[in-house]
Design a protein around this motif. Structure first.
Motif, PDB file in Angstrom:
ATOM      1  N   LEU A   1       0.827  -1.212   0.000  1.00 59.93           N
ATOM      2  CA  LEU A   1       0.000   0.000   0.000  1.00 59.93           C
ATOM      3  C   LEU A   1       0.865   1.267   0.000  1.00 59.93           C
ATOM      4  O   LEU A   1       0.544   2.235  -0.664  1.00 59.93           O
ATOM      5  N   ARG A   2       1.956   1.229   0.756  1.00 63.31           N
ATOM      6  CA  ARG A   2       2.869   2.383   0.786  1.00 63.31           C
ATOM      7  C   ARG A   2       3.503   2.604  -0.585  1.00 63.31           C
ATOM      8  O   ARG A   2       3.589   3.723  -1.062  1.00 63.31           O
ATOM      9  N   ARG A   3       3.954   1.534  -1.220  1.00 65.10           N
ATOM     10  CA  ARG A   3       4.560   1.658  -2.558  1.00 65.10           C
ATOM     11  C   ARG A   3       3.569   2.210  -3.559  1.00 65.10           C
ATOM     12  O   ARG A   3       3.930   2.947  -4.472  1.00 65.10           O
ATOM     13  N   ALA A   4       2.306   1.830  -3.395  1.00 65.05           N
ATOM     14  CA  ALA A   4       1.265   2.300  -4.315  1.00 65.05           C
ATOM     15  C   ALA A   4       0.797   3.721  -3.971  1.00 65.05           C
ATOM     16  O   ALA A   4      -0.023   4.285  -4.685  1.00 65.05           O
ATOM     17  N   GLY A   5       1.311   4.261  -2.868  1.00 59.36           N
ATOM     18  CA  GLY A   5       0.911   5.617  -2.465  1.00 59.36           C
ATOM     19  C   GLY A   5      -0.446   5.690  -1.801  1.00 59.36           C
ATOM     20  O   GLY A   5      -1.047   6.750  -1.708  1.00 59.36           O
ATOM     21  N   ALA A   6      -0.966   4.542  -1.342  1.00 55.05           N
ATOM     22  CA  ALA A   6      -2.294   4.492  -0.737  1.00 55.05           C
ATOM     23  C   ALA A   6      -2.295   4.807   0.747  1.00 55.05           C
ATOM     24  O   ALA A   6      -3.339   4.917   1.365  1.00 55.05           O
TER      25      ALA A   6
END
Length: 136
Positions: A130-135
């Motif tokens: 989720l962090r990598r996806a910017g969520a």
């Protein structure tokens, strides 16, 4: 794969300075949890399993009633995730939490499960995605 939901405003991975931008949103939720319920909900939040241990120091952005070493750490019960200092905001201010979490905690009689090592890894992997996806 495990699905865990962010615990409202507390389900964000953010530095203290970034989290401080949520002060107005927190103020709107003050006193939503009755005083008689705050202690057991706060204890549940503190009893969650640490997923991401962060060394950050958090300070109360509403009224300087508390500070917490490691308050930006991310905790989970396997269904939700939250900042450790969420417990302090509930305890001191009665900051409201999502109804789904209240129903979940009530059904568990406010006893947080101990997550297995495998479950912690699953939740950590999901949060990393989720962090990598910017969520987050």
């Amino acid at each position: 794969m495990t699905k865990v939901a962010p615990l409202g405003i507390f389900g964000r991975i953010a530095s203290q300075s970034a989290f401080a931008k949520n002060a107005e949103d927190l103020r709107r939720r003050v006193s939503m949890i009755p005083e008689g319920d705050r202690g057991r909900i706060a204890e549940y939040l503190r009893s969650g399993t640490p997923i991401i241990a962060l060394m950050g120091f958090s300070e109360d952005i509403l009224g300087n009633k508390f500070s917490r070493s490691g308050g930006t750490a991310i905790m989970s019960d396997g269904r939700f995730f939250w900042r450790l200092d969420a417990a302090d905001y509930v305890e001191h201010y009665g900051v409201g939490l999502p109804e789904e979490f209240i129903a979940h905690g009530t059904a568990r009689q406010w006893i947080a499960p101990v997550l297995s090592r495998e479950k912690v890894i699953e939740v950590d992997d999901l949060l990393s995605e989720l962090r990598r996806a910017g969520a987050l």
